[in-house]
Motif scaffolding. Structure first.
Motif, PDB file in Angstrom:
ATOM      1  N   GLN A 178     -16.081 -56.622 -27.994  1.00  0.00           N
ATOM      2  CA  GLN A 178     -16.761 -57.592 -27.127  1.00  0.00           C
ATOM      3  C   GLN A 178     -16.515 -57.275 -25.653  1.00  0.00           C
ATOM      4  O   GLN A 178     -17.433 -57.350 -24.834  1.00  0.00           O
ATOM      5  CB  GLN A 178     -16.277 -58.998 -27.462  1.00  0.00           C
ATOM      6  N   ILE A 181     -18.640 -54.294 -24.688  1.00  0.00           N
ATOM      7  CA  ILE A 181     -20.056 -54.648 -24.543  1.00  0.00           C
ATOM      8  C   ILE A 181     -20.299 -55.351 -23.212  1.00  0.00           C
ATOM      9  O   ILE A 181     -21.281 -55.054 -22.508  1.00  0.00           O
ATOM     10  CB  ILE A 181     -20.505 -55.523 -25.743  1.00  0.00           C
ATOM     11  N   MET A 194     -21.567 -61.975 -29.310  1.00  0.00           N
ATOM     12  CA  MET A 194     -21.559 -60.853 -30.247  1.00  0.00           C
ATOM     13  C   MET A 194     -21.242 -61.428 -31.623  1.00  0.00           C
ATOM     14  O   MET A 194     -20.253 -62.137 -31.779  1.00  0.00           O
ATOM     15  CB  MET A 194     -20.491 -59.825 -29.846  1.00  0.00           C
ATOM     16  N   ALA A 205     -21.027 -54.909 -35.676  1.00  0.00           N
ATOM     17  CA  ALA A 205     -21.669 -55.867 -34.772  1.00  0.00           C
ATOM     18  C   ALA A 205     -23.117 -55.993 -35.226  1.00  0.00           C
ATOM     19  O   ALA A 205     -23.849 -54.999 -35.288  1.00  0.00           O
ATOM     20  CB  ALA A 205     -21.600 -55.374 -33.333  1.00  0.00           C
ATOM     21  N   GLN A 207     -25.342 -58.646 -34.041  1.00  0.00           N
ATOM     22  CA  GLN A 207     -26.183 -59.110 -32.932  1.00  0.00           C
ATOM     23  C   GLN A 207     -25.374 -59.062 -31.641  1.00  0.00           C
ATOM     24  O   GLN A 207     -24.172 -59.313 -31.644  1.00  0.00           O
ATOM     25  CB  GLN A 207     -26.608 -60.573 -33.133  1.00  0.00           C
ATOM     26  N   ILE A 208     -26.061 -58.745 -30.540  1.00  0.00           N
ATOM     27  CA  ILE A 208     -25.454 -58.819 -29.207  1.00  0.00           C
ATOM     28  C   ILE A 208     -26.457 -59.557 -28.334  1.00  0.00           C
ATOM     29  O   ILE A 208     -27.488 -58.991 -27.934  1.00  0.00           O
ATOM     30  CB  ILE A 208     -25.150 -57.419 -28.643  1.00  0.00           C
ATOM     31  N   ASN A 214     -31.584 -59.740 -27.628  1.00  0.00           N
ATOM     32  CA  ASN A 214     -30.629 -58.969 -28.410  1.00  0.00           C
ATOM     33  C   ASN A 214     -30.501 -57.579 -27.787  1.00  0.00           C
ATOM     34  O   ASN A 214     -31.467 -56.812 -27.756  1.00  0.00           O
ATOM     35  CB  ASN A 214     -31.091 -58.858 -29.866  1.00  0.00           C
ATOM     36  N   LEU A 216     -28.544 -55.082 -28.714  1.00  0.00           N
ATOM     37  CA  LEU A 216     -27.882 -54.137 -29.601  1.00  0.00           C
ATOM     38  C   LEU A 216     -28.415 -52.710 -29.405  1.00  0.00           C
ATOM     39  O   LEU A 216     -27.631 -51.764 -29.308  1.00  0.00           O
ATOM     40  CB  LEU A 216     -28.033 -54.586 -31.052  1.00  0.00           C
ATOM     41  N   SER A 355     -17.675 -63.855 -37.158  1.00  0.00           N
ATOM     42  CA  SER A 355     -17.700 -64.727 -35.982  1.00  0.00           C
ATOM     43  C   SER A 355     -17.749 -66.169 -36.465  1.00  0.00           C
ATOM     44  O   SER A 355     -18.482 -66.489 -37.402  1.00  0.00           O
ATOM     45  CB  SER A 355     -18.925 -64.401 -35.123  1.00  0.00           C
TER      46      SER A 355
END
Length: 440
Positions: A178, A181, A194, A205, A207-208, A214, A216, A355
């Motif tokens: 994280q 990113i 994330m 990971a 999804q970002i 998103n 990613l 998460s």
């Protein structure tokens, strides 16, 4: 929970503890800590006393009135505790080094949480953890156990399946992902979401999210261009196979290189073992340097050198988890907890690393989109390895141990496995009494 929290740290002689102290100091207004109990075993007595000295200097510098107690009496440290941080290493670094050397001897990757080494670590650690949990049930039944003793996922699964203790497992790998990113997106960590899913040291990971989009694919492009701050500092630089990463639709954590690039990593480890030493040997030398710094009576802050240890941010995550539970903050964190349908295709009662929203009642995991079928099969295989390993660690059933190890892609099978398994048990018998009947 009452005011004036009692925090107990098991394995407090760890070189990571100053980061934990720093995190507690930062959150002094959120966490009204009255007592910090540092507990270790006889072999860790010198280290835990050095840590206690540094902790007191750090707390004094911050102007806080936290009472620091040091003890080898675990029951005394646990009585009426509100939060327990478990960070001990069964067998100390010597056991990790033995695991690495035995694995490499039989042509297998030597690593403390993966393959044969991960199995050995679990079998040493789980029985001790269950003893600690019996004491928690008797002395502080309302306490939360925050486990970052490795292998975190298997240890947490043993606790949640075999005790009544409220437990959450932690790992620094998703935290580092994280932070990396956020660095690539040039934004604050709080601005991104994330979502990760998998099992400990075996996550992706999925999804970002940043500003409603998103990101990613953008992060994948950055990684493939050679810009990869998602990798822990203890992992030597490596490059993912480009076509694999481009077409996955998710980002694997750095530990998945053991599975996606096994032969390359084995050759690299063999070269390192014949040079500066295995990772455990490198860490042992690093710890010697760190404790020399900690011993300096003028040092009253967390030394910068600690960031070179692979567990960077473990303790930071533990402090945030404590605060999120105590204050019902509803923070999204990446934790080891019961699956309960979060990942389709895995048993509800198994432990996954996902998460989750952290509440006063513990983690509420966020459901994830179904995994691609090939990734799910690999995940199911590894979860079955973990499940059987936990059972073997508790029962001392060598056949369950064999069945577990045969499933693991990092383990060679046949006569090599039999020899490696028996040597592992024999060399660890002081910490694996459950297998003692096999040696008579």
């Amino acid at each position: 929970m009452k005011n004036g929290l009692k925090i107990t740290v098991i394995g407090a002689g760890s070189s990571y503890t100053p980061e934990l102290i720093e995190g507690l100091i930062k959150r002094a207004e959120e966490l009204p800590i009255a007592q910090l109990w540092l507990v270790d075993i006889e072999e860790g007595k010198e280290k835990v006393n050095i840590i206690a000295g540094l902790a007191r200097r750090m707390i004094e510098k911050a102007g806080l009135a936290i009472q620091v107690e040091v003890t080898l009496d675990r029951r005394l440290a646990l009585k009426d505790a509100d939060f327990i941080c478990s960070q001990f290493r069964a067998g100390c670094l010597e056991a990790r080094i033995r695991d690495e050397r035995i694995s490499l001897k039989y042509g297998m990757i030597g690593q403390e949480t993966n393959g044969l080494g991960g199995f050995a670590n679990a079998c040493r650690t789980i029985p001790i953890t269950l003893e600690i949990c019996k004491e928690i049930e008797a002395l502080c039944p309302d306490a939360w156990l925050l486990n970052f003793t490795n292998p975190s996922g298997m240890v947490t699964e043993a606790v949640l399946k075999h005790t009544k203790v409220k437990a959450v497992g932690l790992c620094n790998v998703p935290v580092i992902m994280q932070k990396g990113i956020a660095e690539l997106l040039a934004c604050d960590e709080q601005e991104i979401i994330m979502q990760v899913a998998g099992i400990n040291h075996f996550i992706w990971a999925r999804q970002i999210l940043h500003n409603g989009k998103n990101k990613l694919d953008y992060i994948v492009e950055q990684i493939l261009s050679g810009n990869d701050p998602l990798v822990p500092s203890n992992i030597p630089a490596f490059a993912w196979p480009a076509e694999l990463l481009k077409n996955m639709g998710m980002i694997p954590c750095a530990y998945l290189r053991y599975y996606y690039m096994s032969q390359d990593i084995l050759e690299q480890e063999l070269g390192e073992a014949n040079g500066e030493g295995t990772r455990g040997e490198v860490v042992k030398a690093m710890e010697k340097r760190l404790f020399a710094i900690y011993s300096d009576p003028t040092v009253n802050t967390k030394p910068k050198e600690l960031e070179k240890r692979g567990g960077q941010y473990y303790s930071e995550a533990a402090c945030e988890l404590m605060s999120s539970i105590y204050n019902d903050k509803r923070t999204i964190m990446h934790v080891n907890t019961r699956n309960n349908g979060t990942i389709a295709g895995l048993a509800d009662d198994c432990v996954v690393e996902v998460s989750a929203i952290i509440t006063k009642s513990g983690p509420l995991p966020l459901n994830v989109a179904p995994f691609p079928s090939d990734t799910l099969r690999l995940l199911q295989l590894m979860k079955e390895f973990e499940t059987l390993t936990v059972e073997a660690a508790i029962s001392g059933d060598l056949n369950k141990a064999r069945r577990a190890l045969i499933l693991n892609p990092l383990v060679n099978t046949g006569s090599v496995l039999e020899a490696a398994l028996l040597e592992t048990v024999r060399e660890n018998i002081d910490f694996m009494p459950q297998f003692a009947h096999l040696l008579h």
